[in-house]
Design an enzyme around this catalytic site. Structure first.
Site, mmCIF file in Angstrom:
data_model
loop_
_atom_site.group_PDB
_atom_site.id
_atom_site.type_symbol
_atom_site.label_atom_id
_atom_site.label_comp_id
_atom_site.label_asym_id
_atom_site.label_seq_id
_atom_site.Cartn_x
_atom_site.Cartn_y
_atom_site.Cartn_z
ATOM 1 N N TRP A 103 47.899 1.925 48.485
ATOM 2 C CA TRP A 103 46.705 1.123 48.190
ATOM 3 C C TRP A 103 46.891 -0.309 48.656
ATOM 4 O O TRP A 103 45.960 -0.924 49.173
ATOM 5 C CB TRP A 103 46.356 1.195 46.698
ATOM 6 C CG TRP A 103 45.981 2.573 46.276
ATOM 7 C CD1 TRP A 103 46.677 3.397 45.440
ATOM 8 C CD2 TRP A 103 44.838 3.328 46.697
ATOM 9 N NE1 TRP A 103 46.032 4.604 45.308
ATOM 10 C CE2 TRP A 103 44.910 4.588 46.063
ATOM 11 C CE3 TRP A 103 43.762 3.058 47.552
ATOM 12 C CZ2 TRP A 103 43.945 5.578 46.255
ATOM 13 C CZ3 TRP A 103 42.804 4.051 47.738
ATOM 14 C CH2 TRP A 103 42.897 5.290 47.100
ATOM 15 N N ASP A 173 45.758 -6.277 42.177
ATOM 16 C CA ASP A 173 45.060 -5.000 41.981
ATOM 17 C C ASP A 173 45.686 -4.326 40.760
ATOM 18 O O ASP A 173 46.814 -3.852 40.822
ATOM 19 C CB ASP A 173 45.223 -4.142 43.242
ATOM 20 C CG ASP A 173 44.623 -2.737 43.079
ATOM 21 O OD1 ASP A 173 44.097 -2.419 41.995
ATOM 22 O OD2 ASP A 173 44.693 -1.956 44.060
ATOM 23 N N LYS A 197 40.541 4.453 35.168
ATOM 24 C CA LYS A 197 41.797 4.960 34.592
ATOM 25 C C LYS A 197 41.924 4.541 33.123
ATOM 26 O O LYS A 197 41.929 5.382 32.244
ATOM 27 C CB LYS A 197 43.005 4.491 35.409
ATOM 28 C CG LYS A 197 43.086 5.204 36.781
ATOM 29 C CD LYS A 197 43.097 4.203 37.857
ATOM 30 C CE LYS A 197 43.342 4.608 39.268
ATOM 31 N NZ LYS A 197 43.028 5.903 39.766
HETATM 32 N N1 PMP Z 1 44.192 0.648 43.938
HETATM 33 C C1 PMP Z 1 44.889 1.480 43.143
HETATM 34 C C2 PMP Z 1 46.181 1.015 42.557
HETATM 35 C C3 PMP Z 1 44.399 2.767 42.889
HETATM 36 O O1 PMP Z 1 45.080 3.605 42.110
HETATM 37 C C4 PMP Z 1 43.170 3.172 43.467
HETATM 38 C C5 PMP Z 1 42.557 4.528 43.202
HETATM 39 N N2 PMP Z 1 43.329 5.493 42.682
HETATM 40 C C6 PMP Z 1 42.499 2.283 44.294
HETATM 41 C C7 PMP Z 1 43.024 1.024 44.500
HETATM 42 C C8 PMP Z 1 41.199 2.653 44.943
HETATM 43 O O2 PMP Z 1 40.240 2.639 43.961
HETATM 44 P P1 PMP Z 1 38.717 3.067 44.208
HETATM 45 O O3 PMP Z 1 38.717 4.534 44.371
HETATM 46 O O4 PMP Z 1 38.059 2.592 42.947
HETATM 47 O O5 PMP Z 1 38.232 2.353 45.412
#
Ligand code: PMP
Length: 362
Positions: A103, A173, A197
């Site tokens: 991510w 994040d 989450k």
């Molecule tokens: N950052 C992290 C740490 C994540 O776990 C996730 C999704 N699992 C995301 C970003 C992406 O999130 P989204 O699907 O809400 O765009």
């Protein structure tokens, strides 16, 4: 309800049952309104109260000072990967990214589309099975911000204490561990998280942002992508995900009822310990996939079995016991138990019971 599956999904993920019960009633009729929460205007005083209540709870939980605003946006954490550089990455500046997983890599890639961005530390060479070392890390003099990811959902790593970058604007994040432990919101220039989450359902993106920084963003970018637009309108500039915001409020109220973030952290530590003890006490049958134990996540517990066949067999037996969502991410393999705030200790104990029986039998 007592035979509900135990939900180890990584996200969207388990929510407190009491939250689901309250929400299901509100889907039919909001107390004192008579209409569904889905049917009322986002401009109504009832929704304004729901929105303000959820924002106040974010502020309380993360001790957000008056120098910062809380926003509820859409587009998920992935939307933030782009919106942050769009607002904050000036021409002569560079975005400084700490790469601790897939991510954060995606966040860096988006920043590179919009300006200059670099990785200042990375554990990619270790397959992200540990956190990158920040010893002696050099942040460029013209850094607009330093970006980190507090918990790496896929790999099961988490900063035991969040790193600090004195004199820098820190953007974090927190998608997969927001509200899992106390955080001093004022220490960050921007915190963001998809709610799905620990904070509610998907569709709501929580942002906590420093007001002065937000105001400095260029007015040339599209209105909808300026943080300031949403701050000026209490996140009601356009139609918000009303049910999602309502559920965020209920979920945060549940956290406060549990005793707040200090109590939640204690419970999360206790749950993670039970699971990691089962892994470490298995004579190598189960192996944690995180190489440095100090970097293990209390949210996403990743582990391997002796073979892929045994992993498949385990998942089948778990399924029969209604323990769901345990398959690891395809890039890591193995198993992943996501044990967010709403996972009760009894759910973890059920999994550990299976792990012990399975090990003896195999
Ligand atoms: N950052 C992290 C740490 C994540 O776990 C996730 C999704 N699992 C995301 C970003 C992406 O999130 P989204 O699907 O809400 O765009």
């Amino acid at each position: 309800m007592s035979d509900r599956p135990v939900n180890f999904n990584p996200g969207p993920a388990i929510l407190p049952l009491s939250v689901l019960e309250k929400a299901s009633r509100a889907v039919l009729a909001l107390d004192g309104v008579g209409l569904s929460v889905l049917e009322i205007s986002h401009r109504s005083k009832e929704f304004e109260a729901i929105n303000a209540d959820a924002m106040a709870r974010v502020k309380r939980l993360f001790q957000v000072p008056d120098t910062h605003d809380v926003l509820f946006l859409q587009g998920g954490a992935s939307g933030q990967f782009a919106q942050i550089p769009l607002n904050f990455l000036g021409k002569d500046q560079v975005g400084a990214y700490v790469l601790s997983g897939a991510w954060s890599k995606k966040a860096l890639e988006e920043a590179k589309r919009l300006g200059n961005a670099v990785s200042i530390a990375s554990s990619e060479a270790q397959n992200f099975c540990e956190l990158p070392s920040l010893d002696g890390v050099a942040v460029p003099a013209n850094a607009a911000y330093v970006h980190t990811t507090s918990n790496n959902t896929i790999y099961g790593t988490q900063w035991p204490t969040l790193p600090e970058f004195p004199g820098q604007r820190h953007v974090c994040d927190m998608s997969s561990d927001i509200f899992s432990r106390p955080v001093d919101g004022g220490k960050f220039a921007l915190i963001y998280a998809g709610a799905q989450k620990n904070a509610g359902p998907s569709g709501v993106t929580i942002v906590i942002v420093e007001k002065a920084w937000m105001a400095s963003a260029p007015k040339t970018i599209p209105t909808i992508w300026r943080y300031q637009t949403h701050a000026d309108n209490q996140s009601l500039y356009n139609t918000p995900p009303t049910l999602g915001v309502y559920l965020v409020g209920l979920t945060l109220a549940w956290i406060e009822e549990q005793g707040g973030l200090a109590a939640i952290e204690k419970a999360n530590e206790a749950k993670a310990k039970v699971l990691y003890d089962a892994i470490d006490g298995s004579n190598g049958f189960y192996r944690g996939s995180v190489t440095n134990r100090a970097h293990r996540s209390r949210m996403n517990v990743t582990f391997l079995l002796p073979s892929e066949e045994l992993e498949k067999k385990f998942l089948k037996e778990a399924d029969a016991l209604k323990l769901v969502g345990l398959k690891g991410h395809r890039s890591v393999g193995g198993l992943r138990a996501s044990i967010y705030n709403a996972m009760p200790l009894a759910g973890v104990e059920k999994l550990v019971g299976l792990m012990e029986r399975f090990r003896k039998a195999n």
